[in-house]
Motif scaffolding. Structure first.
Motif: not given
Length: 206
Positions: A159-186
């Motif tokens: 997705i374009p965000i300006g100045f010729g730069i595009k960001k990645l937008q991606i979907n994922c399905v996680v099991e809440d008890a197993k996957v920490s979003m902090d760990d995934l983003q890290g």
């Protein structure tokens, strides 16, 4: 053109026809017009939108899905187990024995069933590159190479965000008890050659 009143079937038909040769509501990239139409549709059909997003996130797994008849056949087996029988049978000792056997069979069948699916969420992540020279295809490959127990990657887009730069937008399905979003983003941000930052753009329970 405005597509906001999805209480009318005609609006759905018009939108479908309108998008036949277009990727976006206005122009050649995603805008707030797309967000407005998406939210209007989601508000009118929340359950369908939830189901569609959930299935779309599993696009890479389509070939592994079991046949639809398997679950139906299992339910039919359950329905065939008569727990109580007729009034006449209950008065008969032989019928009582048969009923006990059926209950035992039913309990045994239930015990063999796998446990219910764990609580899951569908997450939309925004992954921002450093600049317009960042190799986005390599970046998305690195993101999808991340594996965790309870994590399944889905569809993505740039997705374009300006100045010729595009960001990645991606979907994922996680099991809440197993996957920490902090760990995934890290884990994603460890790719310092490509990734500047990550954000949770959307989260929905399944």
């Amino acid at each position: 053109m405005a597509f906001t009143d999805f209480s009318k079937v005609e609006t759905l038909k018009e939108l479908n026809t309108f998008l036949a040769d277009k990727s976006y509501i206005e122009g050649t990239s995603a805008t707030q017009a797309d967000v407005t139409v998406y939210k209007a549709f989601q508000q009118a059909y929340p359950e369908f939108a939830r189901w569609f997003n959930h299935i779309a996130a599993k696009a890479d797994e389509f070939d592994s899905f079991p046949a639809a008849t398997a679950a139906a056949a299992e339910e039919e087996d359950d329905d065939e187990v008569d727990l109580f029988g007729s009034d006449d049978e209950e008065a008969d000792a032989e019928a009582e024995k048969l009923k006990a056997e059926r209950i035992a069979q039913y309990n045994a069948k239930k015990a063999q069933k796998p446990p219910k699916d764990a609580a899951k969420s569908i997450i939309t992540l925004d992954v921002k590159p450093w600049d317009d020279e960042t190799d986005l295809e390599e970046m998305v490959a690195n993101v999808k190479a991340i594996t965790m127990d309870g994590l399944n990657w889905g569809a993505h887009q740039f997705i374009p965000i300006g100045f010729g730069i595009k960001k990645l937008q991606i979907n994922c399905v996680v099991e809440d008890a197993k996957v920490s979003m902090d760990d995934l983003q890290g884990a994603i941000e460890e790719d310092e050659d490509h990734v500047q930052s990550t954000d949770v753009a959307a989260m929905q329970k399944l």
